[in-house]
Design a protein around this motif. Structure first.
Motif, PDB file in Angstrom:
ATOM      1  N   ALA A   1       7.928 -28.627 -27.311  1.00  0.00           N
ATOM      2  CA  ALA A   1       7.577 -27.879 -28.406  1.00  0.00           C
ATOM      3  C   ALA A   1       7.842 -28.837 -29.617  1.00  0.00           C
ATOM      4  O   ALA A   1       6.678 -28.760 -30.328  1.00  0.00           O
ATOM      5  N   ALA A   2       8.686 -29.709 -29.603  1.00  0.00           N
ATOM      6  CA  ALA A   2       8.935 -30.500 -30.843  1.00  0.00           C
ATOM      7  C   ALA A   2       8.021 -31.525 -31.141  1.00  0.00           C
ATOM      8  O   ALA A   2       7.109 -31.848 -31.916  1.00  0.00           O
ATOM      9  N   ALA A   3       7.461 -32.221 -29.917  1.00  0.00           N
ATOM     10  CA  ALA A   3       6.404 -33.053 -29.787  1.00  0.00           C
ATOM     11  C   ALA A   3       4.979 -32.542 -30.234  1.00  0.00           C
ATOM     12  O   ALA A   3       4.376 -32.686 -31.088  1.00  0.00           O
ATOM     13  N   GLY A   4       4.833 -31.325 -29.633  1.00  0.00           N
ATOM     14  CA  GLY A   4       3.647 -30.376 -29.878  1.00  0.00           C
ATOM     15  C   GLY A   4       3.533 -30.241 -31.390  1.00  0.00           C
ATOM     16  O   GLY A   4       2.560 -30.383 -31.804  1.00  0.00           O
ATOM     17  N   ALA A   5       4.377 -29.479 -31.905  1.00  0.00           N
ATOM     18  CA  ALA A   5       4.809 -29.184 -33.278  1.00  0.00           C
ATOM     19  C   ALA A   5       4.349 -30.329 -34.175  1.00  0.00           C
ATOM     20  O   ALA A   5       3.443 -29.966 -35.060  1.00  0.00           O
ATOM     21  N   SER A   6       4.957 -31.416 -33.999  1.00  0.00           N
ATOM     22  CA  SER A   6       4.903 -32.515 -34.814  1.00  0.00           C
ATOM     23  C   SER A   6       3.148 -33.096 -34.789  1.00  0.00           C
ATOM     24  O   SER A   6       2.615 -33.293 -35.794  1.00  0.00           O
ATOM     25  N   SER A   7       2.805 -33.297 -33.753  1.00  0.00           N
ATOM     26  CA  SER A   7       1.191 -33.900 -33.504  1.00  0.00           C
ATOM     27  C   SER A   7       0.376 -32.629 -33.509  1.00  0.00           C
ATOM     28  O   SER A   7      -0.787 -33.005 -34.183  1.00  0.00           O
ATOM     29  N   PHE A   8       0.392 -31.312 -33.233  1.00  0.00           N
ATOM     30  CA  PHE A   8      -0.449 -30.288 -33.358  1.00  0.00           C
ATOM     31  C   PHE A   8      -0.637 -29.890 -34.797  1.00  0.00           C
ATOM     32  O   PHE A   8      -1.769 -29.556 -35.277  1.00  0.00           O
ATOM     33  N   GLY A   9       0.390 -30.113 -35.862  1.00  0.00           N
ATOM     34  CA  GLY A   9       0.144 -30.047 -37.142  1.00  0.00           C
ATOM     35  C   GLY A   9      -0.935 -30.635 -37.704  1.00  0.00           C
ATOM     36  O   GLY A   9      -1.922 -30.137 -38.675  1.00  0.00           O
ATOM     37  N   TYR A  10      -1.042 -32.146 -37.429  1.00  0.00           N
ATOM     38  CA  TYR A  10      -2.185 -32.888 -37.977  1.00  0.00           C
ATOM     39  C   TYR A  10      -3.445 -32.361 -37.365  1.00  0.00           C
ATOM     40  O   TYR A  10      -4.329 -32.292 -38.383  1.00  0.00           O
ATOM     41  N   TRP A  11      -3.607 -31.980 -36.099  1.00  0.00           N
ATOM     42  CA  TRP A  11      -4.845 -31.896 -35.439  1.00  0.00           C
ATOM     43  C   TRP A  11      -5.415 -30.120 -36.014  1.00  0.00           C
ATOM     44  O   TRP A  11      -6.486 -30.177 -36.450  1.00  0.00           O
ATOM     45  N   GLN A  12      -4.377 -29.409 -36.276  1.00  0.00           N
ATOM     46  CA  GLN A  12      -4.727 -28.156 -36.955  1.00  0.00           C
ATOM     47  C   GLN A  12      -5.424 -28.202 -38.124  1.00  0.00           C
ATOM     48  O   GLN A  12      -6.187 -27.770 -38.734  1.00  0.00           O
ATOM     49  N   ASP A  13      -4.868 -29.492 -39.105  1.00  0.00           N
ATOM     50  CA  ASP A  13      -5.335 -29.700 -40.376  1.00  0.00           C
ATOM     51  C   ASP A  13      -6.844 -30.048 -40.367  1.00  0.00           C
ATOM     52  O   ASP A  13      -7.699 -29.994 -41.174  1.00  0.00           O
ATOM     53  N   ARG A  14      -7.107 -30.795 -39.152  1.00  0.00           N
ATOM     54  CA  ARG A  14      -8.404 -31.250 -39.089  1.00  0.00           C
ATOM     55  C   ARG A  14      -9.330 -30.261 -38.499  1.00  0.00           C
ATOM     56  O   ARG A  14     -10.559 -30.159 -38.928  1.00  0.00           O
ATOM     57  N   ILE A  15      -9.033 -29.276 -37.493  1.00  0.00           N
ATOM     58  CA  ILE A  15      -9.846 -28.276 -36.801  1.00  0.00           C
ATOM     59  C   ILE A  15      -9.760 -26.841 -37.560  1.00  0.00           C
ATOM     60  O   ILE A  15     -10.672 -26.001 -37.375  1.00  0.00           O
ATOM     61  N   GLY A  16      -8.683 -26.435 -38.368  1.00  0.00           N
ATOM     62  CA  GLY A  16      -8.684 -25.364 -39.065  1.00  0.00           C
ATOM     63  C   GLY A  16      -7.495 -24.480 -38.396  1.00  0.00           C
ATOM     64  O   GLY A  16      -7.238 -24.718 -37.137  1.00  0.00           O
ATOM     65  N   HIS A  17      -7.016 -23.581 -39.147  1.00  0.00           N
ATOM     66  CA  HIS A  17      -5.978 -22.712 -38.821  1.00  0.00           C
ATOM     67  C   HIS A  17      -6.497 -21.792 -37.749  1.00  0.00           C
ATOM     68  O   HIS A  17      -5.819 -21.584 -36.728  1.00  0.00           O
ATOM     69  N   LYS A  18      -7.601 -21.063 -37.864  1.00  0.00           N
ATOM     70  CA  LYS A  18      -8.188 -20.000 -36.751  1.00  0.00           C
ATOM     71  C   LYS A  18      -8.371 -20.751 -35.526  1.00  0.00           C
ATOM     72  O   LYS A  18      -7.775 -20.346 -34.542  1.00  0.00           O
ATOM     73  N   PRO A  19      -9.070 -21.922 -35.361  1.00  0.00           N
ATOM     74  CA  PRO A  19      -9.436 -22.455 -34.078  1.00  0.00           C
ATOM     75  C   PRO A  19      -7.873 -22.855 -33.576  1.00  0.00           C
ATOM     76  O   PRO A  19      -7.942 -22.870 -32.208  1.00  0.00           O
ATOM     77  N   ALA A  20      -7.201 -23.481 -34.399  1.00  0.00           N
ATOM     78  CA  ALA A  20      -5.715 -24.052 -33.897  1.00  0.00           C
ATOM     79  C   ALA A  20      -4.756 -22.863 -33.169  1.00  0.00           C
ATOM     80  O   ALA A  20      -4.261 -22.916 -32.055  1.00  0.00           O
ATOM     81  N   LEU A  21      -5.020 -21.784 -33.933  1.00  0.00           N
ATOM     82  CA  LEU A  21      -4.347 -20.474 -33.459  1.00  0.00           C
ATOM     83  C   LEU A  21      -4.905 -19.895 -32.247  1.00  0.00           C
ATOM     84  O   LEU A  21      -3.967 -19.620 -31.279  1.00  0.00           O
ATOM     85  N   ALA A  22      -6.253 -19.883 -32.059  1.00  0.00           N
ATOM     86  CA  ALA A  22      -6.946 -19.649 -30.898  1.00  0.00           C
ATOM     87  C   ALA A  22      -6.645 -20.426 -29.612  1.00  0.00           C
ATOM     88  O   ALA A  22      -6.290 -20.081 -28.535  1.00  0.00           O
ATOM     89  N   VAL A  23      -6.407 -21.665 -29.674  1.00  0.00           N
ATOM     90  CA  VAL A  23      -5.979 -22.684 -28.932  1.00  0.00           C
ATOM     91  C   VAL A  23      -4.577 -22.630 -28.312  1.00  0.00           C
ATOM     92  O   VAL A  23      -4.318 -22.407 -27.370  1.00  0.00           O
TER      93      VAL A  23
END
Length: 175
Positions: free
Chosen positions: A135-157
């Motif tokens: 979860a720590a690794a995911g939260a750290s990296s996923f935040g950057y990915w979320q900034d690129r794809i948007g909050h709604k698609p990131a939440l769906a994933v």
């Protein structure tokens, strides 16, 4: 978020160490469970000190004294003001339901691991520790990915990931 998971891992590591020590001495759970709560409180208190020392309030502070019940009235008043911002109001409701669902899954995961899958208490704590690393690794990296794809698609994933993980847990037959 990832810093929070690191705090959780520190707490779990300290608690696991204490639980294993207590069990090796033959102490019952009624002895070591309350101590793990104290360990959790101590780590939380230390982490809070850093937050209070390093983070500054962005807005101006009011010097008014809050009267009893004033905090709740202020909160309710601000929640009433969300009617002026329907998108923000939907976001708050989504956060409530999303966090409630995650809380239920996390709370029941340990019970499921022990009662259905046959995990021992130390194995359950180690499982949660490993989940925190991911979860720590995911939260750290996923935040950057979320900034690129948007909050709604990131939440769906994220929701799809939770569903897949839950189905995998149901399909598991043992540790």
């Amino acid at each position: 978020w990832s810093f929070g998971y690191f705090g959780g891992m520190l707490t779990l590591g300290l608690s696991l160490g204490y639980v294993l020590w207590a069990q090796s001495k033959g102490l019952p759970a009624t002895h070591f469970v309350p101590v793990t709560m104290l360990i959790t409180a101590a780590v939380y208190a230390v982490a809070s000190c850093f937050t209070f020392a390093l983070l500054r309030e962005r807005g101006g502070r009011s010097s008014a004294v809050v009267e009893p019940g004033g905090w709740w009235r202020g909160l309710l008043q601000r929640l009433g003001q969300t009617r002026e911002f329907p998108a923000f109001r939907r976001l708050l409701w989504c956060a409530v339901w999303y966090q409630a669902g995650i809380s239920v899954v996390i709370a029941l995961a340990a019970v499921y691991a022990e009662q259905v899958l046959g995990f021992r208490q130390a194995e359950t704590m180690m499982l949660i520790f490993l989940v925190n690393i991911a979860a720590a690794a995911g939260a750290s990296s996923f935040g950057y990915w979320q900034d690129r794809i948007g909050h709604k698609p990131a939440l769906a994933v994220t929701l799809v990931g939770w569903i897949v993980m839950t189905v995998m847990a149901v399909a598991a037959t043992g540790p």
